[in-house]
Scaffold this motif. Structure first.
Motif, PDB file in Angstrom:
ATOM      1  N   LEU A 434       0.803  -1.216   0.000  1.00  0.00           N
ATOM      2  CA  LEU A 434       0.000   0.000   0.000  1.00  0.00           C
ATOM      3  C   LEU A 434       0.842   1.276   0.000  1.00  0.00           C
ATOM      4  O   LEU A 434       0.528   2.215  -0.746  1.00  0.00           O
ATOM      5  N   PRO A 435       1.932   1.382   0.814  1.00  0.00           N
ATOM      6  CA  PRO A 435       2.739   2.610   0.767  1.00  0.00           C
ATOM      7  C   PRO A 435       3.300   2.918  -0.622  1.00  0.00           C
ATOM      8  O   PRO A 435       3.385   4.089  -1.012  1.00  0.00           O
ATOM      9  N   VAL A 436       3.670   1.874  -1.358  1.00  0.00           N
ATOM     10  CA  VAL A 436       4.205   2.096  -2.708  1.00  0.00           C
ATOM     11  C   VAL A 436       3.111   2.655  -3.612  1.00  0.00           C
ATOM     12  O   VAL A 436       3.323   3.611  -4.370  1.00  0.00           O
ATOM     13  N   TYR A 437       1.911   2.045  -3.526  1.00  0.00           N
ATOM     14  CA  TYR A 437       0.803   2.520  -4.351  1.00  0.00           C
ATOM     15  C   TYR A 437       0.433   3.966  -4.010  1.00  0.00           C
ATOM     16  O   TYR A 437       0.225   4.793  -4.903  1.00  0.00           O
ATOM     17  N   VAL A 438       0.329   4.252  -2.715  1.00  0.00           N
ATOM     18  CA  VAL A 438      -0.073   5.598  -2.288  1.00  0.00           C
ATOM     19  C   VAL A 438       0.946   6.626  -2.780  1.00  0.00           C
ATOM     20  O   VAL A 438       0.583   7.712  -3.249  1.00  0.00           O
ATOM     21  N   LEU A 439       2.229   6.280  -2.693  1.00  0.00           N
ATOM     22  CA  LEU A 439       3.281   7.189  -3.136  1.00  0.00           C
ATOM     23  C   LEU A 439       3.166   7.479  -4.635  1.00  0.00           C
ATOM     24  O   LEU A 439       3.152   8.643  -5.062  1.00  0.00           O
ATOM     25  N   LEU A 440       3.059   6.426  -5.439  1.00  0.00           N
ATOM     26  CA  LEU A 440       3.053   6.605  -6.890  1.00  0.00           C
ATOM     27  C   LEU A 440       1.725   7.170  -7.396  1.00  0.00           C
ATOM     28  O   LEU A 440       1.709   8.026  -8.289  1.00  0.00           O
ATOM     29  N   VAL A 441       0.622   6.697  -6.831  1.00  0.00           N
ATOM     30  CA  VAL A 441      -0.683   7.232  -7.247  1.00  0.00           C
ATOM     31  C   VAL A 441      -0.800   8.690  -6.834  1.00  0.00           C
ATOM     32  O   VAL A 441      -1.294   9.536  -7.596  1.00  0.00           O
ATOM     33  N   GLY A 442      -0.336   9.025  -5.636  1.00  0.00           N
ATOM     34  CA  GLY A 442      -0.375  10.405  -5.169  1.00  0.00           C
ATOM     35  C   GLY A 442       0.484  11.327  -6.012  1.00  0.00           C
ATOM     36  O   GLY A 442       0.195  12.525  -6.135  1.00  0.00           O
ATOM     37  N   ALA A 443       1.544  10.792  -6.608  1.00  0.00           N
ATOM     38  CA  ALA A 443       2.455  11.619  -7.404  1.00  0.00           C
ATOM     39  C   ALA A 443       1.950  11.843  -8.822  1.00  0.00           C
ATOM     40  O   ALA A 443       2.189  12.901  -9.410  1.00  0.00           O
ATOM     41  N   PHE A 444       1.236  10.866  -9.379  1.00  0.00           N
ATOM     42  CA  PHE A 444       0.963  10.931 -10.819  1.00  0.00           C
ATOM     43  C   PHE A 444      -0.516  11.055 -11.200  1.00  0.00           C
ATOM     44  O   PHE A 444      -0.830  11.148 -12.385  1.00  0.00           O
ATOM     45  N   GLU A 618      14.833  21.414   0.069  1.00  0.00           N
ATOM     46  CA  GLU A 618      13.955  21.188   1.206  1.00  0.00           C
ATOM     47  C   GLU A 618      12.503  21.527   0.914  1.00  0.00           C
ATOM     48  O   GLU A 618      11.614  21.248   1.707  1.00  0.00           O
ATOM     49  N   ASP A 619      12.222  22.164  -0.192  1.00  0.00           N
ATOM     50  CA  ASP A 619      10.848  22.545  -0.504  1.00  0.00           C
ATOM     51  C   ASP A 619      10.062  21.395  -1.122  1.00  0.00           C
ATOM     52  O   ASP A 619       8.864  21.525  -1.343  1.00  0.00           O
ATOM     53  N   LYS A 620      10.719  20.305  -1.397  1.00  0.00           N
ATOM     54  CA  LYS A 620      10.042  19.205  -2.074  1.00  0.00           C
ATOM     55  C   LYS A 620       9.970  17.987  -1.165  1.00  0.00           C
ATOM     56  O   LYS A 620      10.964  17.568  -0.599  1.00  0.00           O
ATOM     57  N   ASN A 621       8.752  17.402  -1.018  1.00  0.00           N
ATOM     58  CA  ASN A 621       8.625  16.151  -0.291  1.00  0.00           C
ATOM     59  C   ASN A 621       8.891  14.991  -1.246  1.00  0.00           C
ATOM     60  O   ASN A 621       9.132  15.198  -2.434  1.00  0.00           O
ATOM     61  N   LEU A 622       8.808  13.771  -0.725  1.00  0.00           N
ATOM     62  CA  LEU A 622       9.167  12.610  -1.539  1.00  0.00           C
ATOM     63  C   LEU A 622       8.254  12.475  -2.759  1.00  0.00           C
ATOM     64  O   LEU A 622       8.722  12.124  -3.855  1.00  0.00           O
ATOM     65  N   THR A 623       6.955  12.755  -2.590  1.00  0.00           N
ATOM     66  CA  THR A 623       6.026  12.658  -3.718  1.00  0.00           C
ATOM     67  C   THR A 623       6.441  13.586  -4.852  1.00  0.00           C
ATOM     68  O   THR A 623       6.437  13.196  -6.031  1.00  0.00           O
ATOM     69  N   ASP A 624       6.810  14.819  -4.496  1.00  0.00           N
ATOM     70  CA  ASP A 624       7.235  15.777  -5.520  1.00  0.00           C
ATOM     71  C   ASP A 624       8.514  15.322  -6.217  1.00  0.00           C
ATOM     72  O   ASP A 624       8.666  15.457  -7.432  1.00  0.00           O
ATOM     73  N   VAL A 625       9.449  14.801  -5.427  1.00  0.00           N
ATOM     74  CA  VAL A 625      10.731  14.354  -5.989  1.00  0.00           C
ATOM     75  C   VAL A 625      10.520  13.178  -6.936  1.00  0.00           C
ATOM     76  O   VAL A 625      11.115  13.109  -8.022  1.00  0.00           O
ATOM     77  N   ILE A 626       9.649  12.219  -6.530  1.00  0.00           N
ATOM     78  CA  ILE A 626       9.354  11.062  -7.374  1.00  0.00           C
ATOM     79  C   ILE A 626       8.716  11.509  -8.687  1.00  0.00           C
ATOM     80  O   ILE A 626       9.070  11.039  -9.775  1.00  0.00           O
ATOM     81  N   LYS A 627       7.790  12.437  -8.605  1.00  0.00           N
ATOM     82  CA  LYS A 627       7.111  12.935  -9.807  1.00  0.00           C
ATOM     83  C   LYS A 627       8.089  13.601 -10.761  1.00  0.00           C
ATOM     84  O   LYS A 627       7.958  13.505 -11.984  1.00  0.00           O
ATOM     85  N   LYS A 628       9.095  14.259 -10.202  1.00  0.00           N
ATOM     86  CA  LYS A 628      10.075  14.970 -11.014  1.00  0.00           C
ATOM     87  C   LYS A 628      11.071  14.021 -11.674  1.00  0.00           C
ATOM     88  O   LYS A 628      11.532  14.278 -12.794  1.00  0.00           O
ATOM     89  N   ASN A 629      11.386  12.905 -11.013  1.00  0.00           N
ATOM     90  CA  ASN A 629      12.476  12.051 -11.471  1.00  0.00           C
ATOM     91  C   ASN A 629      12.043  10.776 -12.190  1.00  0.00           C
ATOM     92  O   ASN A 629      12.863  10.134 -12.852  1.00  0.00           O
TER      93      ASN A 629
END
Length: 688
Positions: A434-444, A618-629
């Motif tokens: 679930l954490p993986v899904y929430v991270l990726l779904v929340g980002a994209f 520091e202005d970017k959380n993990l979701t933002d960083v994942i979406k960018k990369n």
């Protein structure tokens, strides 16, 4: 003050935990039985001149144990020292529950029966005659309602009386033909000293109990008892016209239980509330849409409500990371903790609310009695895919954790049904994914459709599992699944206290895992991603950073420095070695490392991404960083891979323990990973 040690025994879902919660002034202890991860609850309290210590044993349907939980209870009852058994019986399904009661009698331990959930019988105009039950069985009984806390005090008064009753004797017995054969075997066994009663051992030997057989086999008396035992079993099969000796005893217990129920139960005659609700929930047409609605509601709450505290938790761990960086002296330890362990653990902990909501929803369905209805509703669907209704229970359990789901598959007696179910259980996304899904779904995905996408992931995995089961049934496991038979429990309101306790236990286990296993994994990932150190190159970066004219330039150089270190680390070398295998599905070496780390535990995927994509921005959380990369197509590919490929090592080890054949072990190890790669490859190439 005398101590009375009580074993609390009953079939699953009879309200034992509720009974414990209803005891006022008790001290509750929760732990694991020695050598296994099966949980138990123990309560201690004083009553008059007695100190009562009560162990809530895992539920079991009979002493013919199939699951690890049942095995634990069986071994406890046979091997441990205790003074009394309180057998908790569901007042709504007495006949089924008395199957266990009759077996417990053969242990020749003092026993009291609690007809729990009596309030439900009473409200419908029914009654249970406990005096008549005592006349028939010799066992004192009390009508109780743990939910309404009625009869609980009387139960312990009666238990103390039973403890002091030197004349106690259970009157229940099998057919005289069985008892005669048991007496002959017991007479031989009495020549040697056993901890268990000779009659109990004889009856269990006649039922071909492997544990008791092994116990006697290791004694010299086995040579004398073996031949008479085999002849006795054959005589009973002929007498009762049964091919399996277990059926002889099972039929006897069923007949005896029905006879007892007929004499003690005044059954309600009007249509019950349960009947009225069942007319809707297991309706041939409405049943399936209602079930899907409930499941959608659980996943909607999991994402929508669970996402609310995520930013707060992320901020807290970010502050802790910054504080530790300031407080600790610069160097290895500072970097390991503030840049590796804390961000990685925080990235996993912030998904705890989502996981608890998922478990809460599944527990609600179980406690209310709906889960058995869902199995009934799904039986018609599952048959089309080569499975039976009982497969639904382990399949739904797989949404929580795959390990107990594999164990739950033991209830499937047909070896083909059981193996097919176990081979597709990995497609049911466990809570750790679930954490993986929430991270990726929340980002994209846009917030308005995130819960729909999440539901689609879970349903998609389940549908893929069913299709795979159908293919297996048509190719490797030809034949029809066994007919589905399951008794429907009464509907009841869930115990908030029991729900809260269960969630608290799961919270502690999750946080313990985050603070130990995941923290260790995060440290290893951080170390491999930070070394070897090229001091000369780092000095050059540090000089440039020191000479930078603006904060933006310093930040840019800091990111460039971290990226260079990562690109030249041990982890980069490892990732680049496996990258060619996963590059066709859109993975770079960082994603490849994260995916491989998920074989240890799926939560580690998130903590690994947190370490590998760490930046000084520091202005970017993990979701933002994942979406960018990570490109969108690669993210979808990763979701598909995580959804299908092998579960964690603990789950795989459980499968290997349950299935001894090496051919099936090898098949189980290979086929989900190949299938995951193929489907991820197709999706990636469609989206690019």
């Amino acid at each position: 003050m005398k101590t009375i040690k009580i074993a609390l025994v009953g079939q699953p879902n009879v309200g034992k935990s509720q009974l414990i919660n209803a005891i006022s002034g008790a001290h509750l202890h929760v732990g694991n039985f020695s050598g296994v991860t099966v949980e138990y609850k123990k309560v201690e309290f004083d009553r008059g001149d007695y100190h009562i210590e009560m162990i809530d044993l895992p539920g079991l349907y009979s002493l013919d144990a199939y699951t690890p939980e049942e095995e634990v209870t069986k071994k406890y009852l046979m091997n441990e020292d205790y003074d009394l058994i309180i057998n908790v019986v569901d007042a709504n399904t007495i006949a089924r529950n008395l199957n266990l009661t009759l077996q417990l009698c053969t242990l020749e331990k003092k026993m009291v029966v609690a007809f729990n959930m009596y309030d439900e019988i009473k409200k419908m105009g029914g009654d249970i005659d406990t005096d008549r039950f005592f006349d028939i069985t010799g066992i004192k009984a009390v009508n109780t309602s743990a939910k309404e806390k009625t009869g609980v005090e009387k139960l312990f008064d009666i238990s103390i009386q039973a403890y002091n009753d030197s004349a106690y004797k259970c009157k229940l017995s099998y057919d005289e033909r069985i008892e005669e054969e048991a007496r002959k075997i017991a007479k031989i066994l009495e020549k040697e000293k056993f901890k268990l009663p000779a009659r109990f051992i004889a009856i269990r030997l006649l039922q071909e109990d492997p544990d008791i057989y092994q116990m006697v086999h290791d004694r010299p008396i086995f040579l004398e008892v073996h031949e008479p035992l085999q002849k006795a079993i054959e005589r009973l099969k002929i007498e009762f016209d049964e091919e399996d000796i277990k059926d002889v005893f099972a039929d006897e217990r069923v007949a005896l239980a029905k006879g007892i129920v007929h004499q003690i139960l005044k059954a309600p005659k009007k249509e019950t509330l349960t009947d009225k609700i069942d007319n809707i929930l297991i309706h041939p047409i409405l049943g399936l849409p209602i079930f899907l609605f409930f499941m959608y509601a659980i996943f909607w709450l999991t994402f929508e409500v669970g996402s609310i505290p995520m930013d707060y938790i992320d901020t807290v761990f970010g502050n802790i990371s910054e504080a530790s960086a300031r407080m600790l002296p610069e160097g290895f330890v500072n970097s390991a903790i503030s840049e590796g362990i804390i961000p990685a653990v925080g990235a996993v902990v912030m998904f705890l609310p989502n996981i608890l909501i998922l478990f809460f929803g599944i527990n609600i369905l179980e406690q209310t009695g709906y889960m058995a209805r869902a199995a009934y509703v799904m039986d018609g669907v599952l048959k089309h895919f080569g499975l039976q209704g009982k497969s639904f229970i382990p399949l739904v359990s797989g949404f929580g954790c795959t390990v107990p789901a594999y164990m739950a598959a033991r209830t499937l007696k047909n070896p083909k049904d059981r193996l097919i179910t176990m081979l597709v259980l990995g497609f049911m996304s466990c809570g750790a994914r679930l954490p993986v899904y929430v991270l990726l779904v929340g980002a994209f995905f846009a917030p308005a459709i995130q819960s729909d996408v999440m539901f689609g992931i879970y349903i998609g995995g389940a549908i893929l599992g069913l299709i795979t089961a159908k293919v297996l049934r048509l190719t490797l496991f030809k034949g029809e699944p066994e007919p589905f038979v399951m008794e429907m429990p009464k509907y009841r309101f869930p115990s908030l206290k029991a729900l809260g306790l269960d969630l608290w236990i799961k919270t502690k286990m999750y946080l313990k895992k985050a603070g130990t296993f995941i923290a260790t994994a995060a440290f290893i990932i951080w170390f491999l991603s930070s070394y070897p150190v090229n001091s000369a190159q780092i000095e050059q970066f540090d000089k440039k950073i020191e000479m930078a004219q603006s904060d933006n330039e310093k930040s840019r150089l800091e990111i460039e420095k971290n990226s260079w270190i990562l690109e030249h680390s041990y982890l980069a070398d490892m990732g680049k070695a496996i990258e060619p295998v996963l590059r066709p599905i859109g993975f770079d070496w960082k994603m490849s490392v994260a995916a491989i780390s998920g074989l240890a535990a799926k939560e580690v995927v998130v903590s690994t991404l947190a370490v590998l994509y760490h930046t000084s921005d520091e202005d970017k959380n993990l979701t933002d960083v994942i979406k960018k990369n990570i490109p969108f197509a690669a993210a979808i590919s990763m979701i598909i891979l995580i959804m299908i490929y092998s579960p964690c090592l603990a789950a795989m080890s459980t499968f290997y323990a349950e299935i001894p054949q090496w051919a099936w072990r090898a098949f189980y190890t290979i086929y989900p990973n190949v299938l995951a790669w193929i489907l991820a490859f197709i999706s990636y190439n469609i989206l690019t």
